[in-house]
Design a protein around this motif. Structure first.
Motif, PDB file in Angstrom:
ATOM      1  N   LEU A 149      -8.576   0.969  -3.429  1.00 50.76           N
ATOM      2  CA  LEU A 149      -7.181   0.946  -3.003  1.00 50.76           C
ATOM      3  C   LEU A 149      -7.037   1.308  -1.526  1.00 50.76           C
ATOM      4  CD1 LEU A 149      -5.513   2.686  -6.093  1.00 50.76           C
ATOM      5  CD2 LEU A 149      -5.556   0.246  -5.550  1.00 50.76           C
ATOM      6  N   ARG A 150      -7.882   2.218  -1.070  1.00 50.99           N
ATOM      7  CA  ARG A 150      -7.770   2.685   0.312  1.00 50.99           C
ATOM      8  C   ARG A 150      -8.189   1.614   1.309  1.00 50.99           C
ATOM      9  NH1 ARG A 150     -11.121   7.937   1.567  1.00 50.99           N
ATOM     10  NH2 ARG A 150      -9.870   8.634  -0.212  1.00 50.99           N
ATOM     11  N   HIS A 192      -0.540   7.968  -3.610  1.00 50.35           N
ATOM     12  CA  HIS A 192      -1.658   7.907  -2.671  1.00 50.35           C
ATOM     13  C   HIS A 192      -2.948   7.636  -3.446  1.00 50.35           C
ATOM     14  CE1 HIS A 192      -4.579   9.157   0.380  1.00 50.35           C
ATOM     15  NE2 HIS A 192      -3.616   8.945   1.260  1.00 50.35           N
ATOM     16  N   PRO A 193      -3.842   6.789  -2.911  1.00 46.16           N
ATOM     17  CA  PRO A 193      -5.077   6.459  -3.634  1.00 46.16           C
ATOM     18  C   PRO A 193      -5.890   7.672  -4.056  1.00 46.16           C
ATOM     19  CG  PRO A 193      -4.793   4.969  -1.780  1.00 46.16           C
ATOM     20  CD  PRO A 193      -3.704   5.999  -1.669  1.00 46.16           C
ATOM     21  N   LEU A 228      -8.267  -1.773   0.809  1.00 43.49           N
ATOM     22  CA  LEU A 228      -7.607  -3.079   0.722  1.00 43.49           C
ATOM     23  C   LEU A 228      -6.823  -3.403   2.002  1.00 43.49           C
ATOM     24  CD1 LEU A 228      -6.349  -3.439  -2.965  1.00 43.49           C
ATOM     25  CD2 LEU A 228      -7.983  -4.889  -1.756  1.00 43.49           C
ATOM     26  N   PRO A 229      -6.024  -2.450   2.540  1.00 46.30           N
ATOM     27  CA  PRO A 229      -5.350  -2.741   3.819  1.00 46.30           C
ATOM     28  C   PRO A 229      -6.332  -2.996   4.959  1.00 46.30           C
ATOM     29  CG  PRO A 229      -4.316  -0.874   2.720  1.00 46.30           C
ATOM     30  CD  PRO A 229      -5.587  -1.165   1.983  1.00 46.30           C
ATOM     31  N   SER A 253       0.855  -1.175   0.000  1.00 46.04           N
ATOM     32  CA  SER A 253       0.000   0.000   0.000  1.00 46.04           C
ATOM     33  C   SER A 253       0.900   1.237   0.000  1.00 46.04           C
ATOM     34  CB  SER A 253      -0.927  -0.003   1.225  1.00 46.04           C
ATOM     35  OG  SER A 253      -0.164  -0.047   2.415  1.00 46.04           O
ATOM     36  N   TYR A 254       0.280   2.381  -0.052  1.00 49.99           N
ATOM     37  CA  TYR A 254       1.036   3.630  -0.110  1.00 49.99           C
ATOM     38  C   TYR A 254       1.901   3.802   1.139  1.00 49.99           C
ATOM     39  CZ  TYR A 254       1.946   8.654  -0.046  1.00 49.99           C
ATOM     40  OH  TYR A 254       2.542   9.883   0.035  1.00 49.99           O
ATOM     41  N   VAL A 313       2.373   1.655  -6.699  1.00 50.67           N
ATOM     42  CA  VAL A 313       1.527   1.483  -5.512  1.00 50.67           C
ATOM     43  C   VAL A 313       2.150   2.151  -4.288  1.00 50.67           C
ATOM     44  CG1 VAL A 313       0.554  -0.216  -3.917  1.00 50.67           C
ATOM     45  CG2 VAL A 313       0.498  -0.642  -6.375  1.00 50.67           C
TER      46      VAL A 313
END
Length: 279
Positions: free
Chosen positions: A168-169, A143-144, A171-172, A11-12, A139
């Protein structure tokens, strides 16, 4: 019972690197241009050069190797299995492309391993792997919300761009839910370790996926209701807080991408054969 520890770092990650300072549009165009180059070339020299440049960019992002070590190991394993299945399905594919046959290991039937097939499998495997580092760079450094703003700037409707941002935000967050549910189920005696039989582990994993799916649907419903109450989608356009202005560095990178992409198209057009084979 010993619980499994899962570390998810795809992730970011803001490390303040020069790549983080680039505009999201620039990094998105870089990623798409990279994929285009990978798809149109079968020259192993270019592919190896792209892998080296990709890992140089990944190093420039200053993201610790531990954050993507597991993913890289999994990717390499999948690509090796893919090469094996390619050989089993079409053992003479490399010979057909190269136009020659040099047997290295004689095997029954049409499964003799030839130098041409081996070179073909290595080239295709490296071709797929060359997209790995630049995907991580994109990725890790984008940032998403910035990515969504970039998509909208390129003409993608903001509703679609925002949906990509939410995906994307969260997923974590889904990964954290998976780990929490897994630990809760293990505390109740659900065994998904290597000590349990394969079919038992599959059934026990289903006991984790069920609550995970329902919790994800519940989160999606909450977000959807919150966006509806705030009037999201009522206007044709919207502004973006995280949209960065284009800088000289962005234009320099875009110019470099355009030149390299043009050279790639020219090389593909003038190439006499699909694969570069020096033997």
């Amino acid at each position: 019972m010993k619980t499994n520890k899962i570390k998810f770092g795809i992730s970011y990650i803001n490390t303040g690197s020069p790549l983080h300072a680039l505009n999201g549009i620039t990094k998105f165009i870089l990623f798409m241009a990279w994929v285009t180059m990978v798809l149109m070339t079968f020259d192993v020299r270019i592919i190896v050069a792209m892998i080296l440049v990709g890992f140089a960019l990944l190093r420039l992002s200053r993201v610790p190797f531990a954050n993507y070590k597991t993913l890289m190991t999994g990717t390499v394993t999948v690509l090796l299995l893919n090469a094996l299945f390619m050989f089993l399905i079409a053992p003479q594919q490399g010979t057909e492309y190269m136009g020659s046959q040099t047997v290295v290991i004689p095997l029954p039937g049409n499964y003799s391993l030839t130098q041409e097939t081996l070179f073909y499998l290595v080239t295709v495997t490296l071709k797929y792997f060359s997209m790995f580092p630049v995907a991580l760079v994109f990725v890790f450094t984008t940032h998403p919300t910035e990515f969504s703003a970039s998509l909208n700037k390129l003409g993608v409707p903001y509703r679609i761009a925002y949906a990509v941002s939410l995906t994307l935000r969260y997923l974590p967050e889904v990964t954290k839910d998976f780990i929490n549910i897994m630990h809760a189920q293990q505390a109740r005696g659900v065994d998904i370790s290597k000590n349990a039989p394969v079919f038992t582990r599959i059934r026990n994993v289903a006991k984790i996926l069920g609550p995970l799916i329902f919790s994800s649907l519940d989160r999606a419903d909450v977000i959807s209701n919150a966006m509806t109450l705030r009037g999201f989608g009522q206007h044709k356009r919207r502004s973006w807080y995280s949209l960065k202005p284009m800088t000289k560095a962005d234009f320099a990178v875009l110019l470099t991408i355009a030149v390299i992409l043009a050279l790639g198209f020219a090389n593909r057009y003038h190439a006499e054969q699909l694969f570069w084979y020096p033997f």
